[in-house]
Scaffold this motif. Sequence first.
Motif, mmCIF file in Angstrom:
data_model
loop_
_atom_site.group_PDB
_atom_site.id
_atom_site.type_symbol
_atom_site.label_atom_id
_atom_site.label_comp_id
_atom_site.label_asym_id
_atom_site.label_seq_id
_atom_site.Cartn_x
_atom_site.Cartn_y
_atom_site.Cartn_z
ATOM 1 N N PRO A 10 0.810 -1.222 0.000
ATOM 2 C CA PRO A 10 0.000 0.000 0.000
ATOM 3 C C PRO A 10 0.840 1.267 0.000
ATOM 4 N N LEU A 11 2.168 1.112 -0.004
ATOM 5 C CA LEU A 11 3.069 2.261 -0.057
ATOM 6 C C LEU A 11 3.624 2.511 -1.456
ATOM 7 N N SER A 12 3.204 1.728 -2.434
ATOM 8 C CA SER A 12 3.763 1.846 -3.779
ATOM 9 C C SER A 12 3.021 2.863 -4.634
ATOM 10 N N PRO A 82 4.615 12.710 -0.564
ATOM 11 C CA PRO A 82 3.536 12.706 0.432
ATOM 12 C C PRO A 82 4.051 13.013 1.832
ATOM 13 N N ALA A 83 3.220 13.662 2.595
ATOM 14 C CA ALA A 83 3.613 14.056 3.952
ATOM 15 C C ALA A 83 3.878 12.849 4.843
ATOM 16 N N HIS A 84 3.224 11.720 4.560
ATOM 17 C CA HIS A 84 3.353 10.543 5.418
ATOM 18 C C HIS A 84 3.891 9.347 4.634
ATOM 19 N N TRP A 85 5.002 9.594 3.945
ATOM 20 C CA TRP A 85 5.661 8.502 3.233
ATOM 21 C C TRP A 85 7.154 8.650 3.380
ATOM 22 N N PRO A 86 7.851 7.581 3.744
ATOM 23 C CA PRO A 86 7.282 6.264 4.045
ATOM 24 C C PRO A 86 6.668 6.236 5.439
ATOM 25 N N THR A 87 5.804 5.269 5.641
ATOM 26 C CA THR A 87 5.196 5.036 6.936
ATOM 27 C C THR A 87 5.090 3.536 7.120
ATOM 28 N N CYS A 121 -2.691 7.720 0.653
ATOM 29 C CA CYS A 121 -1.268 8.057 0.756
ATOM 30 C C CYS A 121 -0.837 8.997 -0.353
ATOM 31 N N TRP A 122 -1.123 8.630 -1.607
ATOM 32 C CA TRP A 122 -0.499 9.284 -2.754
ATOM 33 C C TRP A 122 -1.276 10.452 -3.342
ATOM 34 N N ALA A 123 -2.546 10.595 -2.970
ATOM 35 C CA ALA A 123 -3.322 11.724 -3.481
ATOM 36 C C ALA A 123 -3.824 12.638 -2.382
ATOM 37 N N GLU A 124 -4.011 12.083 -1.165
ATOM 38 C CA GLU A 124 -4.644 12.848 -0.088
ATOM 39 C C GLU A 124 -3.695 13.162 1.066
ATOM 40 N N GLN A 126 -2.560 11.419 3.540
ATOM 41 C CA GLN A 126 -2.949 10.911 4.847
ATOM 42 C C GLN A 126 -1.977 9.816 5.268
ATOM 43 N N ASP A 127 -1.905 9.587 6.570
ATOM 44 C CA ASP A 127 -1.031 8.556 7.100
ATOM 45 C C ASP A 127 -1.788 7.235 7.118
ATOM 46 N N ILE A 128 -1.425 6.328 6.214
ATOM 47 C CA ILE A 128 -2.165 5.074 6.113
ATOM 48 C C ILE A 128 -1.803 4.084 7.217
ATOM 49 N N ALA A 129 -0.948 4.487 8.150
ATOM 50 C CA ALA A 129 -0.736 3.683 9.352
ATOM 51 C C ALA A 129 -1.729 4.059 10.448
ATOM 52 N N ALA A 130 -2.456 5.165 10.265
ATOM 53 C CA ALA A 130 -3.381 5.661 11.288
ATOM 54 C C ALA A 130 -4.688 4.872 11.257
#
Length: 201
Positions: A10-12, A82-87, A121-124, A126-130
């Motif tokens: 999901p980080l790609s 992205p602001a939250h990459w990598p996470t 992750c890639w458009a918005e 957001q931190d997808i670990a949250a």
Amino acid sequence: MAHIDYYFTPLSPFAYLAGDGLERIAAKHGATIAYKPIDFGRAIAAAGGLPVAQRPPARQEYRLQELPRIAKRAGLSLTLHPAHWPTDGTPACAAILAAEAIAGASGGDVGALARRILAACWAEEQDIAAPAVIDAALRASGFDPVALDREAGAARIGPLTDEAIERGVFGAPFYIVAESGQKFWGQDRLDYLDAHLAGEF
């Protein structure tokens, strides 16, 4: 009926830029899909690859040029940094695998879930670990977050990563047709997957 094993993280950004291409191709050919998010850091290392930050400068520069080009062609919004990459991708992987385990009974859409998490992750940015971000994606894709066994989902990540390594997976997105063993790496090979399922090769 053909079956496609879809290995991704999901980080790609490349998995994100595939959009719903896999699902459209599967529907066209009556194929089924198994969504298999894995620990790509381990899979890439096993294949001799390097994390983005450790790749040669020329490759890193090319990646930064290529991603916006692909996004424009795909008609998708993309945040290059992205602001939250990598996470930590583990919570998202666990949720996707837990959702797939109940997809038939729940009426939820696992493909839509994977795409929503990728877009988060890639458009918005957001931190997808949250948990809140993951739960919002689950609800939007037809799943009840409370109904998921995320511990069971998390327990599958390791064995699926082992499976991916054994099958020669070395990047994301990566598609393997179960019946033929044909492998397709990258969103830019979806046309080849389509042609293969049509019997062209």
